[in-house]
Design a protein around this motif. Structure first.
Motif, PDB file in Angstrom:
ATOM      1  N   GLY A 243      -3.783   0.620  -5.386  1.00 34.26           N
ATOM      2  CA  GLY A 243      -2.597   1.430  -5.200  1.00 34.26           C
ATOM      3  C   GLY A 243      -2.631   2.719  -5.996  1.00 34.26           C
ATOM      4  N   ALA A 244      -1.492   3.396  -5.992  1.00 29.83           N
ATOM      5  CA  ALA A 244      -1.351   4.658  -6.727  1.00 29.83           C
ATOM      6  C   ALA A 244      -0.011   4.651  -7.443  1.00 29.83           C
ATOM      7  N   PHE A 245      -0.019   5.112  -8.709  1.00 27.36           N
ATOM      8  CA  PHE A 245       1.185   4.964  -9.532  1.00 27.36           C
ATOM      9  C   PHE A 245       1.280   6.083 -10.551  1.00 27.36           C
ATOM     10  N   ILE A 246       2.483   6.618 -10.688  1.00 25.14           N
ATOM     11  CA  ILE A 246       2.805   7.506 -11.804  1.00 25.14           C
ATOM     12  C   ILE A 246       4.091   6.996 -12.441  1.00 25.14           C
ATOM     13  N   TYR A 247       4.017   6.675 -13.733  1.00 22.79           N
ATOM     14  CA  TYR A 247       5.220   6.401 -14.509  1.00 22.79           C
ATOM     15  C   TYR A 247       5.399   7.537 -15.509  1.00 22.79           C
ATOM     16  N   ALA A 248       6.625   7.991 -15.673  1.00 15.50           N
ATOM     17  CA  ALA A 248       6.922   8.981 -16.708  1.00 15.50           C
ATOM     18  C   ALA A 248       8.298   8.687 -17.283  1.00 15.50           C
ATOM     19  N   SER A 249       8.426   8.838 -18.583  1.00 14.00           N
ATOM     20  CA  SER A 249       9.739   8.692 -19.205  1.00 14.00           C
ATOM     21  C   SER A 249      10.633   9.860 -18.838  1.00 14.00           C
ATOM     22  N   ASN A 250      10.012  10.967 -18.386  1.00 10.94           N
ATOM     23  CA  ASN A 250      10.760  12.147 -17.986  1.00 10.94           C
ATOM     24  C   ASN A 250       9.889  12.955 -17.031  1.00 10.94           C
ATOM     25  N   PHE A 251      10.379  13.217 -15.829  1.00 10.09           N
ATOM     26  CA  PHE A 251       9.589  13.924 -14.821  1.00 10.09           C
ATOM     27  C   PHE A 251       9.802  15.430 -14.834  1.00 10.09           C
ATOM     28  N   SER A 252      10.705  15.917 -15.659  1.00 13.35           N
ATOM     29  CA  SER A 252      10.934  17.349 -15.726  1.00 13.35           C
ATOM     30  C   SER A 252       9.628  18.082 -16.009  1.00 13.35           C
ATOM     31  N   LEU A 253       9.342  19.113 -15.224  1.00 14.02           N
ATOM     32  CA  LEU A 253       8.115  19.871 -15.427  1.00 14.02           C
ATOM     33  C   LEU A 253       8.128  20.523 -16.807  1.00 14.02           C
ATOM     34  N   GLY A 254       9.301  21.045 -17.201  1.00 16.77           N
ATOM     35  CA  GLY A 254       9.422  21.671 -18.518  1.00 16.77           C
ATOM     36  C   GLY A 254       9.225  20.690 -19.647  1.00 16.77           C
ATOM     37  N   VAL A 255       9.772  19.478 -19.508  1.00 18.69           N
ATOM     38  CA  VAL A 255       9.617  18.466 -20.546  1.00 18.69           C
ATOM     39  C   VAL A 255       8.156  18.062 -20.690  1.00 18.69           C
ATOM     40  N   ASN A 256       7.434  17.966 -19.586  1.00 17.75           N
ATOM     41  CA  ASN A 256       6.034  17.571 -19.679  1.00 17.75           C
ATOM     42  C   ASN A 256       5.178  18.660 -20.321  1.00 17.75           C
ATOM     43  N   ILE A 257       5.548  19.921 -20.126  1.00 16.48           N
ATOM     44  CA  ILE A 257       4.911  20.988 -20.899  1.00 16.48           C
ATOM     45  C   ILE A 257       5.288  20.855 -22.378  1.00 16.48           C
ATOM     46  N   PHE A 258       6.543  20.479 -22.629  1.00 18.91           N
ATOM     47  CA  PHE A 258       7.025  20.254 -23.999  1.00 18.91           C
ATOM     48  C   PHE A 258       6.254  19.112 -24.666  1.00 18.91           C
TER      49      PHE A 258
ATOM     50  N   ASN B 279       0.811  -1.229   0.000  1.00 16.84           N
ATOM     51  CA  ASN B 279       0.000   0.000   0.000  1.00 16.84           C
ATOM     52  C   ASN B 279       0.841   1.273   0.000  1.00 16.84           C
ATOM     53  N   ILE B 280       1.939   1.227  -0.745  1.00 10.81           N
ATOM     54  CA  ILE B 280       2.820   2.386  -0.864  1.00 10.81           C
ATOM     55  C   ILE B 280       2.720   2.926  -2.288  1.00 10.81           C
ATOM     56  N   PRO B 281       2.360   4.189  -2.460  1.00 11.41           N
ATOM     57  CA  PRO B 281       2.308   4.773  -3.807  1.00 11.41           C
ATOM     58  C   PRO B 281       3.706   4.855  -4.412  1.00 11.41           C
ATOM     59  N   VAL B 282       3.763   4.772  -5.745  1.00  7.45           N
ATOM     60  CA  VAL B 282       5.048   4.694  -6.439  1.00  7.45           C
ATOM     61  C   VAL B 282       5.136   5.745  -7.541  1.00  7.45           C
ATOM     62  N   ILE B 283       6.290   6.400  -7.586  1.00  6.30           N
ATOM     63  CA  ILE B 283       6.680   7.270  -8.683  1.00  6.30           C
ATOM     64  C   ILE B 283       7.842   6.572  -9.373  1.00  6.30           C
ATOM     65  N   SER B 284       7.727   6.274 -10.670  1.00  6.87           N
ATOM     66  CA  SER B 284       8.807   5.552 -11.359  1.00  6.87           C
ATOM     67  C   SER B 284       9.246   6.270 -12.622  1.00  6.87           C
ATOM     68  N   GLY B 285      10.564   6.432 -12.740  1.00  5.88           N
ATOM     69  CA  GLY B 285      11.152   6.988 -13.954  1.00  5.88           C
ATOM     70  C   GLY B 285      12.116   6.032 -14.611  1.00  5.88           C
ATOM     71  N   THR B 286      12.115   4.776 -14.171  1.00  7.57           N
ATOM     72  CA  THR B 286      13.005   3.777 -14.755  1.00  7.57           C
ATOM     73  C   THR B 286      12.510   3.388 -16.140  1.00  7.57           C
TER      74      THR B 286
END
Length: 232
Positions: free
Chosen positions: A91-106, A65-72
């Motif tokens: 559960g709770a999960f966020i996967y991103a190929s890139n977590f940069s705030l600027g990249v996600n706006i890009f 029951n631990i939320p996960v942030i993954s950039g692998t």
């Protein structure tokens, strides 16, 4: 917030530095040699480990029951299986190929531009990504995400590092200590249209992961950085 770092390489150390500056506690640093983990002390896990370790790290956290942030990157052939485990354990999960705030706006800008290019068949698109020489995978996960954003709106069937018809060509370069530069170019006989994102360091990637971790606490479900940034 009590954070466990799965993977304690350069990115893990940068995340630790930024987390502490935002008054969070790093309660575990899990690397290849770690044998015991006290999950009871963890509020959220941030995974920047290895392709071989990521799936086990992520699903073990879901079961606790631990939320996960993954950039692998490099483990996504098991992504659907991980999602199933997440849903099974609420559960709770966020996967991103890139977590940069600027990249996600890009990313969002890239998709918006590709919609604008619909019907303009005189333009062809290609992409370039440049990273440091220690980066082993090519093309980058960020470049692949950009290509997928274009294929949502234009008549391409994926991406290529060669010269395949109906696919978006991606050029990958490895130079010095470049943190990451990505560009998308639409070329015609009369002009070019180009958008570009250039990182100045790893700090942007690490900050984005921390912001995502702060956001996901108390939530249940599968999310993206669009949810975190409230865009798209």
């Amino acid at each position: 917030m009590r954070i466990a770092l799965f993977g304690y390489g350069k990115m893990g150390k940068m995340i630790e530095e930024i987390a502490k500056s935002r008054n969070h506690n790093i309660v575990a640093k899990i690397d290849l040699d770690t044998t015991e983990i006290d999950y009871s002390q963890i509020d959220v896990a941030i995974d920047f480990s290895t392709p071989d370790a990521a799936f086990g790290n992520i699903t073990n956290c879901f079961k606790k029951n631990i939320p996960v942030i993954s950039g692998t990157t490099g483990w996504l052939q098991q992504y659907d299986e991980a999602i199933a485990v997440c849903k099974e354990n609420k559960g709770a999960f966020i996967y991103a190929s890139n977590f940069s705030l600027g990249v996600n706006i890009f990313f969002e800008l890239n998709e918006y531009l590709s919609k604008m290019m619909q019907g303009l068949e005189q333009y062809t698109v290609h992409m370039e990504e440049i990273h440091h020489t220690q980066k082993l995978d090519a093309p980058s996960g960020t470049a692949i995400t950009l290509a997928e954003g274009v294929t949502k709106n234009l008549d391409y069937e994926g991406w290529t590092m060669g010269n395949e018809p109906k696919k978006i060509p991606i050029t990958s370069k490895r130079e010095g200590n470049v943190p990451g530069t990505h560009s998308v170019t639409y070329h015609s006989a009369v002009d070019d249209i180009k958008i570009k994102h250039k990182a100045h360091g790893r700090e942007g990637f690490a900050l984005g992961a921390i912001v995502a971790a702060e956001w996901i606490i108390g939530r249940t479900g599968i999310f993206t950085m669009k949810d975190v940034l409230n865009i798209g």
